[in-house]
Design a protein around this motif. Structure first.
Motif, PDB file in Angstrom:
ATOM      1  N   LEU A 100       0.874  -1.178   0.000  1.00 13.22           N
ATOM      2  CA  LEU A 100       0.000   0.000   0.000  1.00 13.22           C
ATOM      3  C   LEU A 100       0.904   1.220   0.000  1.00 13.22           C
ATOM      4  CD1 LEU A 100      -2.403  -1.322   2.764  1.00 13.22           C
ATOM      5  CD2 LEU A 100      -3.035  -0.985   0.379  1.00 13.22           C
ATOM      6  N   GLU A 101       0.954   1.945  -1.132  1.00 14.35           N
ATOM      7  CA  GLU A 101       1.842   3.116  -1.238  1.00 14.35           C
ATOM      8  C   GLU A 101       1.036   4.339  -0.830  1.00 14.35           C
ATOM      9  OE1 GLU A 101       5.005   5.766  -1.977  1.00 14.35           O
ATOM     10  OE2 GLU A 101       2.861   6.007  -2.181  1.00 14.35           O
ATOM     11  N   LEU A 102       1.321   4.862   0.364  1.00 10.43           N
ATOM     12  CA  LEU A 102       0.510   5.938   0.927  1.00 10.43           C
ATOM     13  C   LEU A 102       1.375   7.094   1.396  1.00 10.43           C
ATOM     14  CD1 LEU A 102      -1.887   3.643   3.022  1.00 10.43           C
ATOM     15  CD2 LEU A 102      -2.177   4.471   0.680  1.00 10.43           C
ATOM     16  N   THR A 103       2.479   7.338   0.685  1.00  5.41           N
ATOM     17  CA  THR A 103       3.341   8.459   1.061  1.00  5.41           C
ATOM     18  C   THR A 103       2.771   9.750   0.469  1.00  5.41           C
ATOM     19  OG1 THR A 103       4.813   8.253  -0.851  1.00  5.41           O
ATOM     20  CG2 THR A 103       5.372   6.944   1.096  1.00  5.41           C
ATOM     21  N   SER A 104       3.407  10.864   0.839  1.00  6.36           N
ATOM     22  CA  SER A 104       2.923  12.183   0.416  1.00  6.36           C
ATOM     23  C   SER A 104       3.110  12.374  -1.086  1.00  6.36           C
ATOM     24  CB  SER A 104       3.714  13.284   1.129  1.00  6.36           C
ATOM     25  OG  SER A 104       4.014  12.902   2.442  1.00  6.36           O
ATOM     26  N   LEU A 105       2.231  13.201  -1.649  1.00  9.76           N
ATOM     27  CA  LEU A 105       2.289  13.513  -3.082  1.00  9.76           C
ATOM     28  C   LEU A 105       3.373  14.538  -3.368  1.00  9.76           C
ATOM     29  CD1 LEU A 105       1.047  13.602  -5.987  1.00  9.76           C
ATOM     30  CD2 LEU A 105      -0.424  15.442  -5.134  1.00  9.76           C
ATOM     31  N   GLU A 106       4.175  14.281  -4.390  1.00 12.20           N
ATOM     32  CA  GLU A 106       5.074  15.301  -4.928  1.00 12.20           C
ATOM     33  C   GLU A 106       4.576  15.532  -6.358  1.00 12.20           C
ATOM     34  OE1 GLU A 106       6.923  17.986  -5.862  1.00 12.20           O
ATOM     35  OE2 GLU A 106       7.900  16.465  -7.018  1.00 12.20           O
ATOM     36  N   PRO A 107       3.765  16.614  -6.563  1.00 10.94           N
ATOM     37  CA  PRO A 107       3.020  16.727  -7.823  1.00 10.94           C
ATOM     38  C   PRO A 107       3.884  16.929  -9.053  1.00 10.94           C
ATOM     39  CG  PRO A 107       2.719  18.696  -6.472  1.00 10.94           C
ATOM     40  CD  PRO A 107       3.448  17.706  -5.626  1.00 10.94           C
ATOM     41  N   LEU A 108       5.038  17.572  -8.925  1.00  7.41           N
ATOM     42  CA  LEU A 108       5.789  17.924 -10.133  1.00  7.41           C
ATOM     43  C   LEU A 108       6.670  16.795 -10.654  1.00  7.41           C
ATOM     44  CD1 LEU A 108       6.576  21.674  -9.420  1.00  7.41           C
ATOM     45  CD2 LEU A 108       4.694  20.644 -10.702  1.00  7.41           C
ATOM     46  N   SER A 109       7.071  15.875  -9.770  1.00  6.18           N
ATOM     47  CA  SER A 109       7.916  14.768 -10.244  1.00  6.18           C
ATOM     48  C   SER A 109       7.285  13.394 -10.012  1.00  6.18           C
ATOM     49  CB  SER A 109       9.274  14.803  -9.526  1.00  6.18           C
ATOM     50  OG  SER A 109       9.115  14.355  -8.192  1.00  6.18           O
ATOM     51  N   GLY A 110       6.387  13.296  -9.034  1.00  6.24           N
ATOM     52  CA  GLY A 110       5.817  11.989  -8.693  1.00  6.24           C
ATOM     53  C   GLY A 110       6.760  11.113  -7.881  1.00  6.24           C
ATOM     54  N   GLU A 111       7.950  11.609  -7.572  1.00  3.61           N
ATOM     55  CA  GLU A 111       8.929  10.841  -6.800  1.00  3.61           C
ATOM     56  C   GLU A 111       8.902  11.251  -5.321  1.00  3.61           C
ATOM     57  OE1 GLU A 111      10.443   8.303  -7.606  1.00  3.61           O
ATOM     58  OE2 GLU A 111      10.763   8.304  -9.747  1.00  3.61           O
ATOM     59  N   PRO A 112       9.356  10.384  -4.409  1.00  6.75           N
ATOM     60  CA  PRO A 112       9.924   9.062  -4.657  1.00  6.75           C
ATOM     61  C   PRO A 112       8.875   7.953  -4.804  1.00  6.75           C
ATOM     62  CG  PRO A 112      10.016   9.529  -2.313  1.00  6.75           C
ATOM     63  CD  PRO A 112       9.430  10.747  -2.962  1.00  6.75           C
ATOM     64  N   ALA A 113       7.579   8.346  -4.786  1.00  6.76           N
ATOM     65  CA  ALA A 113       6.532   7.314  -4.791  1.00  6.76           C
ATOM     66  C   ALA A 113       6.612   6.420  -6.027  1.00  6.76           C
ATOM     67  CB  ALA A 113       5.160   7.983  -4.696  1.00  6.76           C
ATOM     68  N   ALA A 130      -2.881   5.438  -3.098  1.00  9.56           N
ATOM     69  CA  ALA A 130      -3.734   6.631  -3.102  1.00  9.56           C
ATOM     70  C   ALA A 130      -2.951   7.825  -3.633  1.00  9.56           C
ATOM     71  CB  ALA A 130      -4.216   6.934  -1.674  1.00  9.56           C
ATOM     72  N   ASN A 131      -1.693   7.581  -4.001  1.00  8.58           N
ATOM     73  CA  ASN A 131      -0.793   8.666  -4.397  1.00  8.58           C
ATOM     74  C   ASN A 131      -0.909   8.917  -5.902  1.00  8.58           C
ATOM     75  OD1 ASN A 131       1.457  10.292  -4.905  1.00  8.58           O
ATOM     76  ND2 ASN A 131       2.561   9.401  -3.185  1.00  8.58           N
ATOM     77  N   LYS A 132      -1.346  10.124  -6.263  1.00  2.00           N
ATOM     78  CA  LYS A 132      -1.553  10.461  -7.681  1.00  2.00           C
ATOM     79  C   LYS A 132      -0.249  10.526  -8.466  1.00  2.00           C
ATOM     80  CE  LYS A 132      -3.707  14.253  -6.124  1.00  2.00           C
ATOM     81  NZ  LYS A 132      -4.216  13.900  -4.808  1.00  2.00           N
ATOM     82  N   GLY A 133       0.853  10.813  -7.781  1.00  2.00           N
ATOM     83  CA  GLY A 133       2.118  11.087  -8.464  1.00  2.00           C
ATOM     84  C   GLY A 133       2.534   9.987  -9.431  1.00  2.00           C
ATOM     85  N   PRO A 134       2.645   8.738  -8.984  1.00  2.00           N
ATOM     86  CA  PRO A 134       3.093   7.686  -9.892  1.00  2.00           C
ATOM     87  C   PRO A 134       2.168   7.490 -11.092  1.00  2.00           C
ATOM     88  CG  PRO A 134       3.226   6.946  -7.615  1.00  2.00           C
ATOM     89  CD  PRO A 134       2.507   8.264  -7.594  1.00  2.00           C
ATOM     90  N   ILE A 135       0.867   7.668 -10.900  1.00  2.00           N
ATOM     91  CA  ILE A 135      -0.076   7.420 -11.997  1.00  2.00           C
ATOM     92  C   ILE A 135      -0.052   8.600 -12.977  1.00  2.00           C
ATOM     93  CG2 ILE A 135      -2.465   6.754 -12.547  1.00  2.00           C
ATOM     94  CD1 ILE A 135      -0.880   4.778 -10.729  1.00  2.00           C
ATOM     95  N   ALA A 136       0.141   9.811 -12.447  1.00  2.00           N
ATOM     96  CA  ALA A 136       0.213  10.978 -13.342  1.00  2.00           C
ATOM     97  C   ALA A 136       1.519  11.000 -14.125  1.00  2.00           C
ATOM     98  CB  ALA A 136       0.074  12.264 -12.526  1.00  2.00           C
ATOM     99  N   HIS A 137       2.612  10.519 -13.530  1.00  2.00           N
ATOM    100  CA  HIS A 137       3.921  10.678 -14.170  1.00  2.00           C
ATOM    101  C   HIS A 137       4.428   9.428 -14.877  1.00  2.00           C
ATOM    102  CE1 HIS A 137       4.945  14.758 -12.882  1.00  2.00           C
ATOM    103  NE2 HIS A 137       4.177  14.487 -11.846  1.00  2.00           N
ATOM    104  N   ALA A 138       3.915   8.253 -14.506  1.00  2.00           N
ATOM    105  CA  ALA A 138       4.542   7.039 -15.053  1.00  2.00           C
ATOM    106  C   ALA A 138       3.532   5.922 -15.286  1.00  2.00           C
ATOM    107  CB  ALA A 138       5.641   6.566 -14.097  1.00  2.00           C
ATOM    108  N   TYR A 139       2.283   6.289 -15.619  1.00  2.00           N
ATOM    109  CA  TYR A 139       1.258   5.247 -15.699  1.00  2.00           C
ATOM    110  C   TYR A 139       1.593   4.179 -16.735  1.00  2.00           C
ATOM    111  CZ  TYR A 139      -3.062   2.745 -16.390  1.00  2.00           C
ATOM    112  OH  TYR A 139      -3.977   1.747 -16.509  1.00  2.00           O
TER     113      TYR A 139
END
Ligand SMILES: NC(=O)c1ccc[n+]([C@@H]2O[C@H](COP(=O)([O-])OP(=O)(O)OC[C@H]3O[C@@H](n4cnc5c(N)ncnc54)[C@H](OP(=O)(O)O)[C@@H]3O)[C@@H](O)[C@H]2O)c1
Length: 357
Positions: A100-113, A130-139
């Motif tokens: 379950l990846e539930l770390t904070s969102l980093e909107p501009l890079s999606g990392e480190p999630a 629940a973290n949008k970053g990985p799906i927005a940046h590397a789906y």
């Protein structure tokens, strides 16, 4: 089925998920033959732990981890050991079926999630985030990796908390093309605009949203449309097979000054909303935009009150389908994680395959 879960990040959402898993233990067992156990957890400040035998949700909730800041949950009956590595190493080492990846969102890079998700999938674990970053940046990359490894990548809670958008599209709209969407996806801007319409200043309305715990620490992220742009990217990439990044989403007429000016010139009976829209251009590319719009009272989006959010999917089979969420938050986000976990079990018991839409 018994699923072993590991928590990477355990703040508001992680704690709400543990509480919900404890509350729904009986329903999950009786209706889905599913038991959940936790075999690892890690947060930035509390550190990490691993357990070779599952700890139940009730035991984990009662242990006080991670709020009490002890490194290992104080559970009498099971041996949980300290894990001293960092998050990527945890995603490899945790003895879990699902990360379950539930770390904070980093909107501009999606990392480190994104690295956490990539590592867990490569290690053959299902991922629910629940973290949008990985799906927005590397789906595309992560979806292809999950498919190659034969594991699930699920992310219902990334847009409108746990409201069933992706599960609806995957399980209930077969052979359907989503040709566009339109919505109000940022609850903070909706709350602030609704409060300004009653005569409050923007500053007072933002302070109200922060007191309710819905605004980002830096409210510009909400008011200038970045949160909505990240959500639009997730929706476009997943539902419309686009390959956008948040910076590709046009953001116009946004921010504090634009909101004050638009409110000052608003005619009675009309409403201001931060609207997200996407459509496929005649050339076949997907274009997405976030902008402040003045809407007539008859527009469904104009009727959203307070923290409500809504999304209309434009489809080739059902025409327009609209989902409206009342007040969302960690509890609803936790529900989305639970729904994703149940979807994994359904696919496991049906014999897979994972990741096909
Ligand atoms: N809150 C909501 O209603 C909601 C709704 C939809 C989606 N989401 C998304 O869900 C995710 C979690 O939200 P939240 O409200 O639970 O956030 P939160 O309360 O700030 O918790 C974040 C957790 O992640 C940990 N963390 C952050 N960076 C880390 C790192 N590099 N390595 C290890 N742990 C790390 C934090 O550890 P420490 O506390 O020890 O620093 C904390 O346990 C976010 O991506 C958010 O955008 C939240």
């Amino acid at each position: 089925v018994h699923l072993r879960l590991a928590l990477l990040g355990c703040g508001n959402v992680g704690r709400a998920f543990v509480a919900l898993a404890a509350e729904k233990e009986g329903e999950l067992r009786d209706h889905y033959g599913l038991t959940l156990g936790f075999t690892g957890g890690l947060t930035r400040s509390a550190g990490g732990w691993l357990a070779s035998t599952s700890i139940t949700a009730g035991e984990l909730a009662a242990s006080g981890w991670p709020v009490a800041r002890q490194a290992v949950p104080a559970v009498d009956c099971r041996a949980a050991e300290l894990f001293e590595g960092e998050a990527v190493a945890f995603a490899t080492a945790c003895p879990a079926d699902v990360l379950l990846e539930l770390t904070s969102l980093e909107p501009l890079s999606g990392e480190p999630a994104t690295s956490h998700v990539r590592t867990a999938l490569a290690a053959g674990r299902h991922v629910v985030t629940a973290n949008k970053g990985p799906i927005a940046h590397a789906y595309r990359e992560l979806r292809a990796l999950a498919d190659r490894r034969g594991v699930a990548l699920r992310f219902e809670s990334t847009v409108m908390d746990g409201a069933p958008i992706f599960n609806l599209a995957e399980f209930s709209l077969p052979a359907t093309r989503v040709v566009g969407f339109r919505g109000v996806l940022n609850s903070t801007s909706n709350y602030v605009l609704a409060a300004m319409a009653t005569g409050q200043s923007l500053e007072a309305a933002v302070a109200g949203a922060q007191a309710l715990g819905i605004a980002e620490a830096n409210p510009a992220y909400d008011l200038e449309g970045w949160d909505a742009a990240v959500k639009a990217t997730v929706l476009a990439n997943v539902l419309m097979d686009a390959d956008l990044r948040p910076a590709d989403v046009s953001r116009t007429n946004l921010g504090a000054d634009a909101m004050r000016a638009a409110q000052a010139s608003l005619h009675t009976g009309r409403a201001l909303k931060q609207v997200v829209e996407a459509r496929r251009s005649p050339e076949g590319t997907v274009e997405a935009a976030v902008r402040l719009q003045t809407l007539p009272a008859a527009d469904r989006l104009a009727q959203l009150a307070g923290m409500e959010t809504a999304l209309t999917l434009h489809t080739d089979t059902m025409g327009d389908l609209t989902l409206v969420e009342g007040e969302g938050g960690p509890g609803q986000t936790a529900f989305g994680l639970l729904a994703d976990t149940v979807s994994i079990v359904r696919q496991l018991t049906a014999g897979g395959p994972f990741g096909e839409r």
